[in-house]
Design a protein around this motif. Structure first.
Motif, PDB file in Angstrom:
ATOM      1  N   ASP A 191       0.818  -1.221   0.000  1.00 39.90           N
ATOM      2  CA  ASP A 191       0.000   0.000   0.000  1.00 39.90           C
ATOM      3  C   ASP A 191       0.846   1.263   0.000  1.00 39.90           C
ATOM      4  O   ASP A 191       0.307   2.373  -0.042  1.00 39.90           O
ATOM      5  CB  ASP A 191      -0.945   0.018   1.215  1.00 39.90           C
ATOM      6  CG  ASP A 191      -2.078  -0.988   1.054  1.00 39.90           C
ATOM      7  OD1 ASP A 191      -2.408  -1.325  -0.101  1.00 39.90           O
ATOM      8  OD2 ASP A 191      -2.610  -1.455   2.080  1.00 39.90           O
ATOM      9  N   THR A 192       2.159   1.123   0.097  1.00 40.25           N
ATOM     10  CA  THR A 192       3.011   2.321   0.125  1.00 40.25           C
ATOM     11  C   THR A 192       3.539   2.626  -1.276  1.00 40.25           C
ATOM     12  O   THR A 192       3.610   1.747  -2.131  1.00 40.25           O
ATOM     13  CB  THR A 192       4.211   2.144   1.085  1.00 40.25           C
ATOM     14  OG1 THR A 192       5.062   1.106   0.576  1.00 40.25           O
ATOM     15  CG2 THR A 192       3.744   1.775   2.486  1.00 40.25           C
ATOM     16  N   TRP A 193       3.878   3.875  -1.511  1.00 39.89           N
ATOM     17  CA  TRP A 193       4.387   4.292  -2.817  1.00 39.89           C
ATOM     18  C   TRP A 193       5.380   5.427  -2.652  1.00 39.89           C
ATOM     19  O   TRP A 193       5.368   6.132  -1.643  1.00 39.89           O
ATOM     20  CB  TRP A 193       3.223   4.736  -3.723  1.00 39.89           C
ATOM     21  CG  TRP A 193       2.446   5.913  -3.193  1.00 39.89           C
ATOM     22  CD1 TRP A 193       1.434   5.874  -2.267  1.00 39.89           C
ATOM     23  CD2 TRP A 193       2.628   7.282  -3.526  1.00 39.89           C
ATOM     24  NE1 TRP A 193       0.976   7.133  -2.003  1.00 39.89           N
ATOM     25  CE2 TRP A 193       1.670   8.026  -2.767  1.00 39.89           C
ATOM     26  CE3 TRP A 193       3.486   7.969  -4.388  1.00 39.89           C
ATOM     27  CZ2 TRP A 193       1.580   9.417  -2.844  1.00 39.89           C
ATOM     28  CZ3 TRP A 193       3.383   9.353  -4.474  1.00 39.89           C
ATOM     29  CH2 TRP A 193       2.436  10.062  -3.704  1.00 39.89           C
ATOM     30  N   LYS A 194       6.273   5.562  -3.637  1.00 39.66           N
ATOM     31  CA  LYS A 194       7.169   6.726  -3.635  1.00 39.66           C
ATOM     32  C   LYS A 194       7.508   7.110  -5.070  1.00 39.66           C
ATOM     33  O   LYS A 194       7.526   6.263  -5.975  1.00 39.66           O
ATOM     34  CB  LYS A 194       8.440   6.453  -2.826  1.00 39.66           C
ATOM     35  CG  LYS A 194       9.378   5.419  -3.400  1.00 39.66           C
ATOM     36  CD  LYS A 194      10.659   5.346  -2.573  1.00 39.66           C
ATOM     37  CE  LYS A 194      11.580   4.261  -3.111  1.00 39.66           C
ATOM     38  NZ  LYS A 194      12.806   4.116  -2.339  1.00 39.66           N
ATOM     39  N   ILE A 195       7.776   8.379  -5.258  1.00 43.24           N
ATOM     40  CA  ILE A 195       8.145   8.901  -6.577  1.00 43.24           C
ATOM     41  C   ILE A 195       9.634   8.669  -6.790  1.00 43.24           C
ATOM     42  O   ILE A 195      10.459   9.084  -5.985  1.00 43.24           O
ATOM     43  CB  ILE A 195       7.840  10.415  -6.682  1.00 43.24           C
ATOM     44  CG1 ILE A 195       6.350  10.692  -6.468  1.00 43.24           C
ATOM     45  CG2 ILE A 195       8.315  10.969  -8.024  1.00 43.24           C
ATOM     46  CD1 ILE A 195       5.447  10.345  -7.615  1.00 43.24           C
ATOM     47  N   ILE A 196       9.969   7.970  -7.875  1.00 39.50           N
ATOM     48  CA  ILE A 196      11.380   7.758  -8.234  1.00 39.50           C
ATOM     49  C   ILE A 196      11.854   8.882  -9.155  1.00 39.50           C
ATOM     50  O   ILE A 196      12.990   9.319  -9.076  1.00 39.50           O
ATOM     51  CB  ILE A 196      11.553   6.393  -8.955  1.00 39.50           C
ATOM     52  CG1 ILE A 196      11.043   5.246  -8.079  1.00 39.50           C
ATOM     53  CG2 ILE A 196      12.997   6.169  -9.368  1.00 39.50           C
ATOM     54  CD1 ILE A 196      11.846   5.016  -6.821  1.00 39.50           C
ATOM     55  N   ARG A 197      10.946   9.322 -10.028  1.00 39.49           N
ATOM     56  CA  ARG A 197      11.284  10.430 -10.935  1.00 39.49           C
ATOM     57  C   ARG A 197      10.003  11.183 -11.275  1.00 39.49           C
ATOM     58  O   ARG A 197       9.031  10.584 -11.718  1.00 39.49           O
ATOM     59  CB  ARG A 197      11.921   9.884 -12.222  1.00 39.49           C
ATOM     60  CG  ARG A 197      12.207  10.973 -13.283  1.00 39.49           C
ATOM     61  CD  ARG A 197      12.803  10.373 -14.542  1.00 39.49           C
ATOM     62  NE  ARG A 197      11.813   9.684 -15.374  1.00 39.49           N
ATOM     63  CZ  ARG A 197      12.116   8.825 -16.355  1.00 39.49           C
ATOM     64  NH1 ARG A 197      13.371   8.536 -16.618  1.00 39.49           N
ATOM     65  NH2 ARG A 197      11.165   8.258 -17.076  1.00 39.49           N
ATOM     66  N   GLU A 198      10.024  12.488 -11.065  1.00 34.36           N
ATOM     67  CA  GLU A 198       8.885  13.290 -11.511  1.00 34.36           C
ATOM     68  C   GLU A 198       9.124  13.684 -12.957  1.00 34.36           C
ATOM     69  O   GLU A 198      10.168  14.234 -13.303  1.00 34.36           O
ATOM     70  CB  GLU A 198       8.704  14.544 -10.647  1.00 34.36           C
ATOM     71  CG  GLU A 198       7.467  15.334 -11.058  1.00 34.36           C
ATOM     72  CD  GLU A 198       7.134  16.486 -10.101  1.00 34.36           C
ATOM     73  OE1 GLU A 198       5.999  16.980 -10.174  1.00 34.36           O
ATOM     74  OE2 GLU A 198       8.002  16.861  -9.302  1.00 34.36           O
ATOM     75  N   GLY A 199       8.160  13.356 -13.819  1.00 36.73           N
ATOM     76  CA  GLY A 199       8.288  13.671 -15.238  1.00 36.73           C
ATOM     77  C   GLY A 199       7.061  14.401 -15.734  1.00 36.73           C
ATOM     78  O   GLY A 199       6.655  15.412 -15.169  1.00 36.73           O
ATOM     79  N   ALA A 200       6.448  13.848 -16.777  1.00 35.78           N
ATOM     80  CA  ALA A 200       5.324  14.515 -17.438  1.00 35.78           C
ATOM     81  C   ALA A 200       4.079  14.634 -16.542  1.00 35.78           C
ATOM     82  O   ALA A 200       3.270  15.538 -16.726  1.00 35.78           O
ATOM     83  CB  ALA A 200       4.974  13.767 -18.721  1.00 35.78           C
ATOM     84  N   ILE A 201       3.923  13.715 -15.587  1.00 36.24           N
ATOM     85  CA  ILE A 201       2.767  13.792 -14.674  1.00 36.24           C
ATOM     86  C   ILE A 201       3.245  14.331 -13.324  1.00 36.24           C
ATOM     87  O   ILE A 201       4.105  13.726 -12.680  1.00 36.24           O
ATOM     88  CB  ILE A 201       2.111  12.406 -14.488  1.00 36.24           C
ATOM     89  CG1 ILE A 201       1.569  11.902 -15.831  1.00 36.24           C
ATOM     90  CG2 ILE A 201       0.991  12.464 -13.460  1.00 36.24           C
ATOM     91  CD1 ILE A 201       1.109  10.468 -15.819  1.00 36.24           C
ATOM     92  N   PRO A 202       2.705  15.477 -12.889  1.00 36.75           N
ATOM     93  CA  PRO A 202       3.155  16.072 -11.626  1.00 36.75           C
ATOM     94  C   PRO A 202       2.815  15.193 -10.420  1.00 36.75           C
ATOM     95  O   PRO A 202       1.814  14.465 -10.429  1.00 36.75           O
ATOM     96  CB  PRO A 202       2.379  17.395 -11.549  1.00 36.75           C
ATOM     97  CG  PRO A 202       1.824  17.630 -12.913  1.00 36.75           C
ATOM     98  CD  PRO A 202       1.672  16.290 -13.553  1.00 36.75           C
ATOM     99  N   VAL A 203       3.644  15.291  -9.372  1.00 37.39           N
ATOM    100  CA  VAL A 203       3.431  14.520  -8.141  1.00 37.39           C
ATOM    101  C   VAL A 203       2.055  14.813  -7.546  1.00 37.39           C
ATOM    102  O   VAL A 203       1.387  13.919  -7.029  1.00 37.39           O
ATOM    103  CB  VAL A 203       4.539  14.847  -7.098  1.00 37.39           C
ATOM    104  CG1 VAL A 203       4.245  14.149  -5.772  1.00 37.39           C
ATOM    105  CG2 VAL A 203       5.886  14.401  -7.621  1.00 37.39           C
ATOM    106  N   THR A 204       1.614  16.063  -7.642  1.00 38.57           N
ATOM    107  CA  THR A 204       0.302  16.423  -7.076  1.00 38.57           C
ATOM    108  C   THR A 204      -0.828  15.612  -7.694  1.00 38.57           C
ATOM    109  O   THR A 204      -1.781  15.248  -7.002  1.00 38.57           O
ATOM    110  CB  THR A 204       0.024  17.935  -7.290  1.00 38.57           C
ATOM    111  OG1 THR A 204       0.257  18.245  -8.666  1.00 38.57           O
ATOM    112  CG2 THR A 204       0.901  18.795  -6.421  1.00 38.57           C
ATOM    113  N   GLU A 205      -0.708  15.308  -8.991  1.00 42.68           N
ATOM    114  CA  GLU A 205      -1.744  14.498  -9.659  1.00 42.68           C
ATOM    115  C   GLU A 205      -1.736  13.052  -9.166  1.00 42.68           C
ATOM    116  O   GLU A 205      -2.776  12.421  -9.034  1.00 42.68           O
ATOM    117  CB  GLU A 205      -1.569  14.545 -11.175  1.00 42.68           C
ATOM    118  CG  GLU A 205      -2.014  15.856 -11.804  1.00 42.68           C
ATOM    119  CD  GLU A 205      -2.138  15.747 -13.305  1.00 42.68           C
ATOM    120  OE1 GLU A 205      -2.535  14.668 -13.816  1.00 42.68           O
ATOM    121  OE2 GLU A 205      -1.816  16.744 -13.994  1.00 42.68           O
ATOM    122  N   ILE A 206      -0.522  12.542  -8.898  1.00 45.42           N
ATOM    123  CA  ILE A 206      -0.392  11.171  -8.352  1.00 45.42           C
ATOM    124  C   ILE A 206      -1.048  11.128  -6.968  1.00 45.42           C
ATOM    125  O   ILE A 206      -1.830  10.219  -6.659  1.00 45.42           O
ATOM    126  CB  ILE A 206       1.091  10.744  -8.249  1.00 45.42           C
ATOM    127  CG1 ILE A 206       1.806  10.851  -9.604  1.00 45.42           C
ATOM    128  CG2 ILE A 206       1.229   9.346  -7.650  1.00 45.42           C
ATOM    129  CD1 ILE A 206       1.377   9.857 -10.649  1.00 45.42           C
TER     130      ILE A 206
END
Length: 211
Positions: A191-206
């Motif tokens: 259930d956990t997640w982390k951003i490895i690379r922010e690219g075309a989709i912003p972190v806020t949208e994730i």
């Protein structure tokens, strides 16, 4: 011998061009293709000799896994050992598109493709060329960026030819991809997640999609 450069219509790719390209994949070759983000290197991820060639062509350390491109959620799920709830949530929201998801790899996938990590980076791109090439080849393909490791990523076939033209047999030229950013990479553990690379989709949208 420089690569053969073959035009392909990015919106409505010609069936004979894709059939021709799929023959290269079936023979274990690595080819350059346009995607919805940047140009990528396509090969059969189940062919270890082809996987070796990718690392050699890019000069990429074998400690870095190769992203895999699919053309359906079902195909992605066959490559994953398990698909946590947030995998399906994100896939349904952002696929086809510029989101790469990292999960535990199915045992049938060669360990070498995962850089011996046992984890897989998978994406369903919003590209007709990729979608139809996968259908023609009848299986997923690799999708690592078409550039020499450490060099800039390529948004057109000319740039690919300049960097890799003498290392590939074929480059499909679909024109400028129009993308300045690579895909966003999200790693999932249960259930956990982390951003490895922010690219075309912003972190806020994730974040919004996982609320």
């Amino acid at each position: 011998m420089p690569a053969e450069l073959l035009r392909v219509n990015a919106q409505t790719p010609e069936a004979d061009v894709l059939r021709y390209a799929a023959h290269f994949l079936a023979r274990g070759c690595v080819i350059g293709i346009p995607t919805d983000t940047l140009y990528g290197l396509a090969a059969d991820p189940f062919n270890l000799a082809a996987v070796d060639v990718i690392y050699r062509v890019k000069g990429r350390p074998e400690t870095r896994a190769l992203p895999i491109l699919v053309n359906s959620l079902e195909q992605a799920m066959l490559l994953a050992r398990e698909t946590p709830r947030n995998f399906v949530q994100l896939a349904e929201k952002f696929w086809p598109g510029a989101l790469t998801l990292v999960v535990e790899a199915a045992t049938r996938l060669p360990l070498k493709v995962t850089a011996n990590t046992g984890r897989i980076a998978v994406r369903w791109p919003g590209s007709e060329v990729v979608r139809r090439l996968i259908a023609e080849f009848d299986g997923p393909i690799t999708g690592t960026s078409a550039n020499i490791s450490g060099f800039p990523a390529c948004s057109n076939a000319e740039q690919v030819m300049k960097q890799l033209g003498d290392r590939l047999p074929l480059v499909l030229d679909g024109g400028e991809t129009g993308a300045a950013l690579p895909s966003t990479i999200v790693e999932l553990h249960g259930d956990t997640w982390k951003i490895i690379r922010e690219g075309a989709i912003p972190v806020t949208e994730i974040e919004r999609a996982l609320k």
